[in-house]
Design a protein around this motif. Structure first.
Motif, PDB file in Angstrom:
ATOM      1  N   ASP A  87       0.825  -1.210   0.000  1.00  0.00           N
ATOM      2  CA  ASP A  87       0.000   0.000   0.000  1.00  0.00           C
ATOM      3  C   ASP A  87       0.855   1.254   0.000  1.00  0.00           C
ATOM      4  N   LEU A  88       2.013   1.206   0.682  1.00  0.00           N
ATOM      5  CA  LEU A  88       2.898   2.374   0.680  1.00  0.00           C
ATOM      6  C   LEU A  88       3.488   2.614  -0.715  1.00  0.00           C
ATOM      7  N   LYS A  89       3.788   1.537  -1.399  1.00  0.00           N
ATOM      8  CA  LYS A  89       4.296   1.709  -2.770  1.00  0.00           C
ATOM      9  C   LYS A  89       3.232   2.339  -3.658  1.00  0.00           C
ATOM     10  N   ARG A  90       1.997   1.912  -3.511  1.00  0.00           N
ATOM     11  CA  ARG A  90       0.941   2.499  -4.329  1.00  0.00           C
ATOM     12  C   ARG A  90       0.742   3.980  -4.011  1.00  0.00           C
ATOM     13  N   SER A  91       0.872   4.359  -2.699  1.00  0.00           N
ATOM     14  CA  SER A  91       0.673   5.765  -2.330  1.00  0.00           C
ATOM     15  C   SER A  91       1.796   6.662  -2.826  1.00  0.00           C
ATOM     16  N   LEU A  92       2.943   6.099  -3.167  1.00  0.00           N
ATOM     17  CA  LEU A  92       4.047   6.919  -3.686  1.00  0.00           C
ATOM     18  C   LEU A  92       3.688   7.560  -5.018  1.00  0.00           C
ATOM     19  N   GLY A  93       2.687   7.037  -5.699  1.00  0.00           N
ATOM     20  CA  GLY A  93       2.304   7.625  -6.977  1.00  0.00           C
ATOM     21  C   GLY A  93       1.678   8.991  -6.842  1.00  0.00           C
ATOM     22  N   SER A  94       1.161   9.335  -5.643  1.00  0.00           N
ATOM     23  CA  SER A  94       0.522  10.636  -5.441  1.00  0.00           C
ATOM     24  C   SER A  94       1.468  11.674  -4.862  1.00  0.00           C
ATOM     25  N   VAL A  95       2.740  11.351  -4.643  1.00  0.00           N
ATOM     26  CA  VAL A  95       3.703  12.294  -4.082  1.00  0.00           C
ATOM     27  C   VAL A  95       4.116  13.291  -5.160  1.00  0.00           C
ATOM     28  N   THR A  96       4.027  14.585  -4.814  1.00  0.00           N
ATOM     29  CA  THR A  96       4.398  15.633  -5.775  1.00  0.00           C
ATOM     30  C   THR A  96       5.900  15.845  -5.786  1.00  0.00           C
ATOM     31  N   ASP A  97       6.351  16.611  -6.782  1.00  0.00           N
ATOM     32  CA  ASP A  97       7.789  16.898  -6.866  1.00  0.00           C
ATOM     33  C   ASP A  97       8.252  17.729  -5.690  1.00  0.00           C
ATOM     34  N   GLU A  98       7.395  18.667  -5.224  1.00  0.00           N
ATOM     35  CA  GLU A  98       7.776  19.509  -4.090  1.00  0.00           C
ATOM     36  C   GLU A  98       7.949  18.678  -2.823  1.00  0.00           C
ATOM     37  N   GLU A  99       7.063  17.703  -2.636  1.00  0.00           N
ATOM     38  CA  GLU A  99       7.193  16.845  -1.457  1.00  0.00           C
ATOM     39  C   GLU A  99       8.433  15.961  -1.544  1.00  0.00           C
ATOM     40  N   TRP A 100       8.779  15.530  -2.792  1.00  0.00           N
ATOM     41  CA  TRP A 100      10.021  14.765  -2.926  1.00  0.00           C
ATOM     42  C   TRP A 100      11.234  15.609  -2.524  1.00  0.00           C
ATOM     43  N   GLN A 101      11.188  16.909  -2.910  1.00  0.00           N
ATOM     44  CA  GLN A 101      12.309  17.776  -2.589  1.00  0.00           C
ATOM     45  C   GLN A 101      12.414  18.033  -1.078  1.00  0.00           C
ATOM     46  N   ASN A 102      11.279  17.998  -0.384  1.00  0.00           N
ATOM     47  CA  ASN A 102      11.278  18.303   1.049  1.00  0.00           C
ATOM     48  C   ASN A 102      11.616  17.097   1.923  1.00  0.00           C
ATOM     49  N   ILE A 103      11.816  15.930   1.344  1.00  0.00           N
ATOM     50  CA  ILE A 103      12.188  14.755   2.150  1.00  0.00           C
ATOM     51  C   ILE A 103      13.583  14.981   2.717  1.00  0.00           C
ATOM     52  N   PRO A 104      13.763  14.904   4.044  1.00  0.00           N
ATOM     53  CA  PRO A 104      15.099  15.177   4.626  1.00  0.00           C
ATOM     54  C   PRO A 104      16.078  14.063   4.301  1.00  0.00           C
ATOM     55  N   GLU A 105      17.354  14.473   4.278  1.00  0.00           N
ATOM     56  CA  GLU A 105      18.421  13.513   4.022  1.00  0.00           C
ATOM     57  C   GLU A 105      18.655  12.682   5.278  1.00  0.00           C
ATOM     58  N   LEU A 124      14.353  21.341  16.050  1.00  0.00           N
ATOM     59  CA  LEU A 124      13.326  20.350  15.740  1.00  0.00           C
ATOM     60  C   LEU A 124      12.141  20.981  15.021  1.00  0.00           C
ATOM     61  N   LEU A 125      11.697  22.115  15.519  1.00  0.00           N
ATOM     62  CA  LEU A 125      10.556  22.779  14.885  1.00  0.00           C
ATOM     63  C   LEU A 125      10.912  23.297  13.495  1.00  0.00           C
ATOM     64  N   GLN A 126      12.149  23.727  13.309  1.00  0.00           N
ATOM     65  CA  GLN A 126      12.580  24.137  11.964  1.00  0.00           C
ATOM     66  C   GLN A 126      12.499  22.945  11.009  1.00  0.00           C
ATOM     67  N   SER A 127      12.887  21.788  11.496  1.00  0.00           N
ATOM     68  CA  SER A 127      12.791  20.587  10.666  1.00  0.00           C
ATOM     69  C   SER A 127      11.340  20.263  10.337  1.00  0.00           C
TER      70      SER A 127
END
Length: 924
Positions: free
Chosen positions: A136-154, A278-281
């Motif tokens: 189900d998590l793999k299927r939900s990855l299809g709705s992730v936008t480019d902006e959300e991909w960019q905001n994923i922390p390293e 933490l809040l900045q993150s």
């Protein structure tokens, strides 16, 4: 003749030999598997049967042979009996067993397969594959936008290799020079001696290395620094007075002030920085999350950085323009004109937000500006009750408020609150009725409108309130909108609280029985409702409930007594007389009500009124209670002859044993022992089994010091009434105190215990007898026997006697704990525990235990006496007044010392206060 197959000679009689290696011969190899199969096939061909297996059975199909080596018998070796004789019977047996096995296998196959399938599915559900877990998590990855991909922390480098390397670096050790260790050791040393020579030079050889502390230098330096600060302060004040510039750095001063504020509030600056990261993150991860911005802004505000907080909220509002919380927080952080600008922007982005319009109104300072903002808001939100209420509250003119409410009611016809407010300020009653009728038609399922209409009629003095509530119940029942009984009672209590007494009474009358069947115990339920209202202080509601009960059950004695008690405690004297007058008319055979009515008249000073009441009672029910009350009334007023005549009349017309006992007590009270003795002898001929008469006879003789006659009276009484414990105790006390024979008293109590086993009063008197005689050892032995589980293990008086008189002072508290665990609840024991805490000067705990004892049994006068004595030494005037009022309401009648004083000769007319004072004098 040929021997039978498998015959062994001598086996039947046990004559079997043994086999040796010489009998077996040299070891040889047995037949192989192929030879066995060949022999079996040859024999089967001779018999005309299918080819058997190595065991003689027909071979199964390959797919049906699901035997596994795990299920084979380890002791059953393959081919063990292959060389044995295989005949037709063996072959038939093998076929039969094979058929049975195949049939059983077919019968169980479906169930086995279903069970195996279910077990397999359960196992897969409990232990899913990783691929299934993340599907189900793999299927939900299809709705992730480019902006959300960019905001994923390293993520950090968490590989095992690098982690182990870092751990090794932290665990690496280095050699430390001895000088460092010596310096660390000497850094904590202190030198408290003062070197005068060192003070002049400012240093010495001892502290040249900096490892020693010289307190003299520290004191001198502190004085110098203090003098410099004082000089600076003086110069600063002079500059300020002269108008010159200040020497304080504003930026540095504010920074130090913020840090000081944080420290004074108990916050660590390091913790603040960690929370900030933490809040900045959080806001970097999800920039559309206003709570994260709000938390960060409040953290900056707490750290004394309001500008940063405003910047954070401004960024949040730009990213989340439709968040009410973000705009409200941004407005809060700003002041004056900036706050108004932000409020204007917020309502522009969220024109349907009532909260933002309300906040914008609060920012305005004058009434006209507030009204202008609210009118603008109502143009966009004409259905907002909150905004209409605020606008009406700002109206200074009643006419303007009336117009606004009229418009509000037309815009929001379902708002009951606005209609009720309009009904309260309209000019005439007819207009108020119209408003309420309009509201009722718009809200047919709401009971509040009907209650408001009834209260309106009550205010104008109309008699239509009862009809309104009756119509309300019918209408709500038709609409299936009737409230529960408890909710109607709450509405009645609310009306009482706001002064609408008549409306509350009508509510109770029309709704108290709603939803109850005839089979229900309605009377008990109604009585509980009345008591609950009394406990909440709603006495008018309780009166209405009692009136409803008496309307249904007019001859209920308990209901009349409860209603009278309510008026006695919380009402007026005239109301009490009115209730009692109605009660004796409804239940003329209730002696208690007649007596209470007469007593209330007497206590108010109306003696003639009390006589009239008792006269009416004689006409309705000339019972012994009425006679005795009339006698007590005349005796209290000094009419001795009339009281004596009434007693004679009572003995003739209602000659019960109680009347005779009162006659004897009356004669003894007035020192007429011959008459008392004559009366008691007459009474004993009529009631020889009444132990009180025998006790009175013995007391008459004992008061005249006629010990033999008193002993004879008590002894005869114990034979006639062997279960009368007071008679045995009186006889024992006579032998001990007046005859002076402890041995005879002990014998009397032993005979009493034999006739009345497991009686705590007899055990207690025996222990006290030994204690008065000085035999503490015998008293302790008796106490040990009395507290056995087979006797009186749970007797509070016995435990109290042991705690207070038979054990040392240091053992009282542990014994009290043990006694409370065993007895659980006893007023005498609780009073003793309170006295133990009193002796230890733990006054608050003593008060707690005294009040516990009163709650357990308020009819025990001894508890009240001890509590009153305690309050006399450690209580306030208010507390004593409160306890005395509770004592008057309780009117205790029992208790060891209380009953003795209350029933003493010459104390028949004493009140509770007189008895209390007399008992307190005798307590030790």
């Amino acid at each position: 003749q040929q021997a039978p197959e498998n015959y062994v000679a001598g086996l039947g009689r046990g004559a079997t030999g043994f086999t040796t290696r010489s009998d077996l011969g040299p070891a040889r190899e047995g037949p192989s598997e192929d030879q066995i199969k060949e022999a079996l096939a040859k024999r089967a061909a001779q018999l005309g049967a299918p080819t058997p297996s190595a065991y003689g059975a027909v071979e199964k199909k390959e797919e049906d042979n699901d035997d596994d080596e795990r299920f084979q018998d380890p002791e059953n070796e393959v081919g063990l009996f292959a060389t044995g004789a295989y005949d037709r019977d063996d072959d038939e047996a093998d076929r039969i067993y094979q058929d049975i096995d195949e049939r059983m296998d077919r019968r169980r196959k479906a169930r086995r397969e279903a069970r195996e399938k279910q077990e397999r599915e359960e196992y897969e559900a409990q232990n899913p594959k990783i691929q299934q877990q993340f599907a189900d998590l793999k299927r939900s990855l299809g709705s992730v936008t480019d902006e959300e991909w960019q905001n994923i922390p390293e993520v950090g480098d968490l590989t095992g290799k690098n982690r182990r390397a870092k751990q090794n670096l932290r665990q690496r050790f280095y050699a430390v020079p001895d000088s460092v260790i010596a310096g660390a050791r000497n850094s904590t040393e202190f030198d408290t001696s003062v070197n005068d020579g060192a003070q002049t030079n400012g240093s010495s050889a001892d502290n040249a290395d900096g490892t020693m502390t010289n307190f003299a230098d520290i004191g001198a330096a502190r004085d110098k620094v203090l003098q410099v600060n004082l000089d600076k302060a003086a110069m600063g004040s002079a500059d300020a007075n002269s108008g010159s510039a200040s020497t304080i750095d504003p930026k540095g001063y504010l920074t130090s002030l913020s840090k000081t504020e944080l420290k004074s509030q108990g916050y660590d600056i390091g913790d603040v920085k960690r929370v900030e990261s933490l809040l900045q993150s959080v806001i970097k991860t999800n920039s559309r999350h206003p709570p994260g911005y709000i938390a960060l802004a409040r953290l900056h505000e707490l750290a004394g950085k309001p500008v940063k907080a405003r910047d954070v909220m401004a960024q949040c509002c730009s990213l989340n323009p439709h968040s009410e919380d973000a705009w409200l927080e941004n407005i809060r952080l700003n002041e004056g004109h900036n706050a108004k600008v932000i409020a204007a922007a917020s309502v522009k982005e969220n024109p349907q937000s009532t909260r933002l319009w309300t906040r914008a109104t609060e920012l305005e300072t004058d009434q006209q500006s507030k009204k202008r903002v609210l009118r603008r808001a109502l143009d966009l939100l004409p259905k907002s009750v909150v905004l209409w209420k605020q606008l009406v509250q700002l109206s200074e003119d009643e006419g303007e408020a009336r117009l606004l409410l009229s418009k509000a009611c037309s815009e929001i016809p379902a708002s009951i609150e606005l209609h009720l407010a309009l009904a309260r300020i309209v000019e005439t009653v007819d207009e108020a009725r119209k408003v309420l009728n309009t509201c009722r038609r718009a809200n047919p399922k709401n009971a509040e409108v009907w209650i408001a209409a009834s209260r309106l009629e009550e205010q104008v003095g109309s008699k239509n309130t009862a009809n309104i509530m009756k119509r309300a119940v019918q209408s709500l029942a038709n609409e299936n909108a009737m409230l529960k009984r408890e909710e109607w009672i709450e509405q009645a209590e609310k009306c009482e609280q706001e002064g609408a007494i008549l409306t509350g009474q009508n509510i109770i009358r029309e709704t108290l029985s709603y939803g109850l069947d005839e089979d229900d115990d309605r009377k008990k339920l109604f009585m509980e409702d009345a008591q609950a209202s009394i406990s909440r202080g709603r006495y008018e509601t309780a009166r209405a409930i009692y009136a409803y009960i008496l309307r249904i059950w007019p001859t209920s004695k308990s209901a009349w007594e409860a209603s009278a008690n309510l008026e006695k405690v919380h009402g007026k004297r005239e109301d009490l007389w009115n209730v009692l007058s109605k009660a004796v008319e409804a239940v003329p055979q209730a002696d208690d009500l007649w007596i209470q009515y007469a007593n209330e008249k007497y206590l108010s000073g109306d003696v003639d009124g009390a006589r009239i009441v008792l006269g009416k009672a004689f006409n309705q029910s000339p019972s012994e209670n009425i006679y005795l009350e009339a006698i007590a009334l005349e005796a209290r007023n000094g009419q001795i002859a009339q009281a004596r005549d009434l007693l004679a009349q009572a003995r003739q017309e209602a000659g019960t044993d109680r009347v005779w006992i009162k006659s004897v007590a009356f004669a003894r009270t007035h020192d007429d022992n011959p008459t008392a003795l004559d009366l008691v002898n007459q009474a004993l001929t009529l009631y020889p089994a009444q132990w009180k008469l025998w006790a009175q006879k013995g007391q008459i003789y004992a008061s005249q010091q006629l010990v033999p006659q008193a002993r004879e009276a008590y002894a005869t009484g114990t034979r006639a009434c062997p279960k009368a414990i007071p008679l045995w105790i009186l006889l024992a006390q006579l032998e001990e105190l007046q005859a002076g024979s402890v041995v005879k008293a002990r014998s009397v109590l032993d005979r009493a215990k034999a006739a009345n086993p497991k009686n705590e009063r007899l055990w207690l008197e025996s222990i006290r007898l030994e204690r008065r005689a000085g035999n503490l050892t015998a008293a302790k032995n008796l106490m040990a026997r009395a507290l056995q589980p087979t006797e009186c293990h749970k007797s509070g008086p016995l435990w109290s006697e042991r705690i207070w008189y038979l054990e040392p002072r240091t053992q009282r508290k542990p014994l009290s704990l043990e006694a409370v665990k065993v007895v659980e609840s006893d007023p005498t024991l609780f009073t003793t525990v309170a006295r133990v805490f009193w002796a230890e000067r733990k006054l608050e705990k003593a008060v707690t235990w005294f009040e516990k004892a009163i709650l357990v049994d308020a009819d025990n006068g001894d508890t009240w006496a001890w509590y009153w004595k305690f309050l006399g030494m450690h209580g306030s005037e208010e507390k004593r007044a409160d306890v005395l009022e509770k004592l008057r309401l309780a009117e205790p009648r029992h208790g060891e010392w209380w009953a003795e004083v209350r029933k003493g000769i010459g104390r028949e007319g004493w009140g509770v206060e007189q008895v209390l004072e007399e008992v307190v004098k005798g307590l030790e």
